[in-house]
Design a protein around this motif. Structure first.
Motif, short mmCIF file in Angstrom:
data_model
loop_
_atom_site.label_atom_id
_atom_site.label_comp_id
_atom_site.label_asym_id
_atom_site.label_seq_id
_atom_site.Cartn_x
_atom_site.Cartn_y
_atom_site.Cartn_z
N LEU A 116 24.90 -9.10 29.21
CA LEU A 116 24.30 -10.23 28.50
C LEU A 116 24.35 -11.51 29.34
CD1 LEU A 116 25.71 -9.69 24.88
CD2 LEU A 116 23.55 -8.87 25.87
N ASP A 117 25.46 -11.70 30.05
CA ASP A 117 25.57 -12.89 30.92
C ASP A 117 24.51 -12.85 32.02
OD1 ASP A 117 27.68 -13.89 29.47
OD2 ASP A 117 29.22 -13.12 30.82
N LYS A 175 21.11 -13.79 30.59
CA LYS A 175 21.01 -15.23 30.35
C LYS A 175 20.79 -15.99 31.65
CE LYS A 175 23.51 -19.16 28.39
NZ LYS A 175 24.78 -19.62 27.74
N GLN A 176 21.55 -15.64 32.69
CA GLN A 176 21.42 -16.35 33.97
C GLN A 176 20.07 -16.09 34.63
OE1 GLN A 176 25.22 -16.31 36.47
NE2 GLN A 176 25.81 -14.89 34.85
N GLY A 217 17.36 -15.33 33.08
CA GLY A 217 16.39 -16.08 32.28
C GLY A 217 16.29 -17.52 32.73
N GLU A 218 17.44 -18.11 33.06
CA GLU A 218 17.44 -19.50 33.53
C GLU A 218 16.83 -19.61 34.92
OE1 GLU A 218 21.57 -20.37 33.25
OE2 GLU A 218 21.53 -20.75 31.08
N GLN A 268 13.82 -18.27 29.52
CA GLN A 268 14.96 -18.37 28.62
C GLN A 268 14.66 -17.78 27.24
OE1 GLN A 268 13.82 -20.77 30.62
NE2 GLN A 268 15.44 -22.16 31.33
N ALA A 284 14.77 -14.09 27.42
CA ALA A 284 16.15 -13.67 27.62
C ALA A 284 16.91 -13.67 26.30
CB ALA A 284 16.85 -14.57 28.64
N ALA A 285 16.71 -14.71 25.50
CA ALA A 285 17.39 -14.79 24.20
C ALA A 285 16.97 -13.64 23.29
CB ALA A 285 17.08 -16.13 23.53
N MET A 332 18.58 -10.37 24.66
CA MET A 332 20.02 -10.34 24.38
C MET A 332 20.29 -9.97 22.93
SD MET A 332 21.05 -13.74 26.57
CE MET A 332 22.69 -13.90 25.88
N GLN A 333 19.52 -10.54 22.02
CA GLN A 333 19.69 -10.24 20.60
C GLN A 333 19.38 -8.77 20.32
OE1 GLN A 333 17.03 -12.34 17.93
NE2 GLN A 333 18.42 -12.12 16.21
#
Length: 311
Positions: A141-142, A145-146, A148-149, A154, A157-158, A161-162
């Motif tokens: 998940l980390d 997120k990274q 995605g940034e 982003q 990515a969110a 992750m969900q």
């Protein structure tokens, strides 16, 4: 011989990369180099090099693959990734080969190397992000997120992750609630005939075994301690461990010559796994990559282990 300063090394690498780009421009036409130069200076879309199969899978899952200009040899999923240029094996990169592609961003797993090349790439001035997963689902998940940034995705990515968190809960809940003694397993890394290794603690294989509801027989045989990393397979250790399951990668199974050859590895025939022919395999990156397919990998392994233990 006088050693070169970091700045001198940096300048030399940049010159070599530009010379290679100039050669490419001469072959492909004068319009190629300006577009490369624009990308290298940050004008235009990103030029991303991905080093690590799981990193590449995440980039594709986030619909950011159009920014990829190259990947490494561990990047084999999805199939379309094989059309991209390749910078070689993740652990044996060449700084010149990477820089020649004029990337604006390099994203790599913790396995990328060798260290000297990583230092060269860092000193080149091109952004380099090394993203560990720590052999944990939370690490996946980390990474998402990274990435995605880094790729400007982003929102995607969110959402990913969900979705993965929901799938992970669905897969892991019945495993965690299962009663009874966990089957003991040994992971054998056998991608080369003369390098037969077994996994101990602090490895991706050990984490996968535990996530799939099994215990590592090589550490369980030592009161839960044992060794870390990988070490050569010995008949004494295998017989003492008495695993119920032998786990290998698809690639290792092929390199070994199939199930019959795995059963003949030192000590295996003297174990419950050997006597009952319980040898399971899964594609290496799916099993050990700790990418977005991790929940699927664990679900498949869990089902395979249950079926094998009932046989």
């Amino acid at each position: 011989m006088r050693s070169l300063s970091p700045q001198t090394q940096h300048n030399r690498l940049r010159r070599q990369a530009l010379m290679q780009l100039a050669g490419l421009a001469g072959l492909a036409g004068s319009s190629l180099l300006p577009s490369f130069a624009l990308a290298a200076t940050g004008k235009g879309k990103q030029r991303i090099i991905s080093v690590g199969g799981a990193i590449t899978e995440i980039i594709f899952a986030l619909n950011a693959s159009n920014d990829l200009v190259a990947v490494d040899t561990t990047s084999n999923f999805p199939e379309s990734v094989q059309k991209l240029p390749n910078v070689g094996y993740a652990r044996a990169l060449s700084a010149e080969g990477v820089l020649a592609l004029a990337p604006t961003q390099i994203i790599a797993s913790e396995d990328a190397g060798p260290p000297a090349v990583i230092r060269q790439l860092t000193s080149s001035g091109i952004p380099l992000a090394v993203l560990p997963a720590h052999h944990k689902f939370e690490g996946v998940l980390d990474r998402i997120k990274q990435i995605g940034e880094l790729t400007g995705t982003q929102a995607q990515a969110a959402t990913l992750m969900q979705s993965l968190q929901q799938e992970w809960t669905r897969v892991r809940t019945p495993i965690e609630q299962r009663k009874g003694k966990s089957p003991k397993a040994v992971f054998i890394l056998a991608h080369a005939p003369n390098q037969i290794m077994v996994a101990g603690r602090e490895t991706a294989a050990n984490a996968v075994l535990e996530y799939a509801g099994a215990s590592n027989a090589l550490t369980a045989a030592n009161g839960g301690n044992g060794f870390s990393g990988y070490k050569p397979l010995t008949p004494e250790a295998m017989i003492a461990a008495q695993p119920d399951i032998i786990l290998v990668t698809d690639q290792g199974l092929k390199a070994s010559g199939g199930i019959e050859s795995v059963l003949k590895l030192p000590g295996v025939e003297q174990t419950p796994a050997g006597r009952k022919r319980r040898v399971l395999s899964q594609e290496a990156m799916l099993m050990l990559g700790f990418g977005p397919r991790l929940p699927s990998s664990i679900s498949q392994l869990d089902s395979a282990i249950i079926k094998a233990m009932q046989a």
